[in-house]
Scaffold this active site. Structure first.
Site, PDB file in Angstrom:
ATOM      1  N   SER A   1      -3.567  -6.874   3.625  1.00 10.45           N
ATOM      2  CA  SER A   1      -3.967  -7.625   4.822  1.00 10.45           C
ATOM      3  C   SER A   1      -3.987  -9.130   4.594  1.00 10.45           C
ATOM      4  O   SER A   1      -4.153  -9.615   3.470  1.00 10.45           O
ATOM      5  CB  SER A   1      -5.350  -7.178   5.287  1.00 10.45           C
ATOM      6  OG  SER A   1      -5.338  -5.816   5.596  1.00 10.45           O
TER       7      SER A   1
HETATM    8  N1  SAH Z   1      -7.472  -2.588   3.070  1.00 11.81           N
HETATM    9  C1  SAH Z   1      -6.147  -2.953   2.640  1.00 11.81           C
HETATM   10  C2  SAH Z   1      -5.137  -2.950   3.741  1.00 11.81           C
HETATM   11  C3  SAH Z   1      -4.658  -1.641   3.975  1.00 11.81           C
HETATM   12  S1  SAH Z   1      -3.308  -1.472   5.111  1.00 11.81           S
HETATM   13  C4  SAH Z   1      -6.147  -4.278   1.923  1.00 11.81           C
HETATM   14  O1  SAH Z   1      -7.114  -4.579   1.252  1.00 11.81           O
HETATM   15  O2  SAH Z   1      -5.180  -5.011   1.944  1.00 11.81           O
HETATM   16  C5  SAH Z   1      -3.795   0.085   5.809  1.00 11.81           C
HETATM   17  C6  SAH Z   1      -3.831   1.232   4.849  1.00 11.81           C
HETATM   18  O3  SAH Z   1      -4.313   2.352   5.568  1.00 11.81           O
HETATM   19  C7  SAH Z   1      -2.489   1.631   4.279  1.00 11.81           C
HETATM   20  O4  SAH Z   1      -2.545   1.575   2.886  1.00 11.81           O
HETATM   21  C8  SAH Z   1      -2.288   3.062   4.772  1.00 11.81           C
HETATM   22  O5  SAH Z   1      -1.645   3.887   3.823  1.00 11.81           O
HETATM   23  C9  SAH Z   1      -3.727   3.508   5.022  1.00 11.81           C
HETATM   24  N2  SAH Z   1      -3.903   4.594   5.967  1.00 11.81           N
HETATM   25  C10 SAH Z   1      -3.303   4.814   7.168  1.00 11.81           C
HETATM   26  N3  SAH Z   1      -3.777   5.921   7.743  1.00 11.81           N
HETATM   27  C11 SAH Z   1      -4.703   6.442   6.884  1.00 11.81           C
HETATM   28  C12 SAH Z   1      -5.537   7.590   6.921  1.00 11.81           C
HETATM   29  N4  SAH Z   1      -5.564   8.449   7.938  1.00 11.81           N
HETATM   30  N5  SAH Z   1      -6.360   7.797   5.863  1.00 11.81           N
HETATM   31  C13 SAH Z   1      -6.380   6.960   4.823  1.00 11.81           C
HETATM   32  N6  SAH Z   1      -5.602   5.862   4.733  1.00 11.81           N
HETATM   33  C14 SAH Z   1      -4.787   5.589   5.757  1.00 11.81           C
END
Ligand code: SAH
Length: 284
Positions: free
Chosen positions: A131
């Site tokens: 992010s």
């Molecule tokens: N928090 C992260 C950003 C993550 S982007 C950071 O620090 O940068 C969003 C993430 O959500 C992705 O890695 C994706 O694989 C995960 N994601 C999407 N749907 C999900 C679900 N149902 N359960 C767990 N993770 C999920």
């Protein structure tokens, strides 16, 4: 002066700046700080010299120049913090300190290290993203984390957000669910690099929350959801807060509070772009 370099089999253009940190790849001798030449003053092997514009070149662990990296990344972090503060984000000194302690270059794939301190989201493994710093900062500030809090994150990604949360909860605990096993491994390795011990990363469908560890004082969803999943709301403790991006194409960031009179929306701000939440209560 524009130089070209091949690293990770990718051609990269970069600009040699006057304050670049320059280290010879061959003998590890450091150049003068304002050096803009590509030749090492020590071994003269200019074909082996590398310009470290503070961001993307990785030296071997035995390098005597590691401290220069730390210095460069430290300065880049300060610049990033200032960039956010100029925009009116990052007003909480505790969140600022947590971001300072969490070097973002340790959480991005090597190809993007040079971009680690730009205020933008970046690709990470498995087609997902890390992010944007200002969005992480804002969501973290909205969450108003207290020492000792038990926090749930949905979507661990490469683990940068959860690392920041880990510093804020201090002796509390962070649980982070990630659907991709590749990212679970990546995030765990990244946390080891920063010495984080109070984050538990779990592989699974985060849209269901983590009932066995509930209730949570704070919940953060870091993927776009159609609406905040009910099971997750149910896992919030009384007076607890949830921050989540809601919506399909462009999201609204919402901040919800559980009160004795029900769920109250404290904040809502339009204009965010997250990867979709998958799973049972996510987008199909
Ligand atoms: N928090 C992260 C950003 C993550 S982007 C950071 O620090 O940068 C969003 C993430 O959500 C992705 O890695 C994706 O694989 C995960 N994601 C999407 N749907 C999900 C679900 N149902 N359960 C767990 N993770 C999920």
């Amino acid at each position: 002066m524009i130089q070209k370099s091949k690293q990770d089999n990718i051609d990269m253009d970069y600009q040699v700046q006057r304050d670049a940190i320059c280290v010879c790849k061959s003998c590890q001798h450091d150049f003068a700080r304002d050096c803009i030449k590509m030749s090492c003053t020590c071994c003269k092997k200019d074909e082996h010299a590398m310009i470290l514009d503070g961001l993307y070149t990785v030296l071997s662990p035995r390098s005597k120049s590691e401290s220069y990296y730390e210095e460069a990344y430290g300065k880049k972090t300060e610049d990033l913090i200032k960039t956010m503060q100029v925009k009116g984000i990052l007003t909480d000194s505790k969140v600022e300190e947590a971001i300072r302690k969490t070097p973002r270059h340790l959480f991005v794939p090597s190809t993007f290290i040079k971009n680690a301190y730009e205020n933008g989201s970046l690709p990470t493994l498995n087609g997902q993203t890390i992010s944007q710093p200002s969005v992480v900062a804002k969501m973290t500030e909205w969450l108003d984390i207290k020492k000792g809090n038990k926090v749930l994150e949905i979507g661990c990604g490469s683990g940068w957000q959860s690392a920041i949360l880990s510093f804020l909860v201090e002796d509390g605990k962070v649980f982070s669910i990630e659907k991709s096993s590749i990212l679970v491994e990546f995030a765990k390795k990244n946390h080891v690099k920063v010495g984080i011990k109070n984050v538990e990363i779990i592989q699974g469908d985060g849209s269901l929350g983590l009932p066995e560890k509930s209730p949570f004082d704070r919940i953060i969803i870091t993927a776009a959801c159609p609406k905040v999943p009910k099971p997750i709301v149910d896992q919030l403790s009384m007076d607890g807060l949830i921050v989540a991006p809601v919506g399909k194409f462009i999201q609204s960031m919402v901040l919800l509070k559980k009160t004795k009179d029900g769920i109250k929306q404290l904040k809502r701000e339009f204009g965010y772009l997250f990867v979709p939440l998958k799973g049972r209560y996510g987008f199909k």
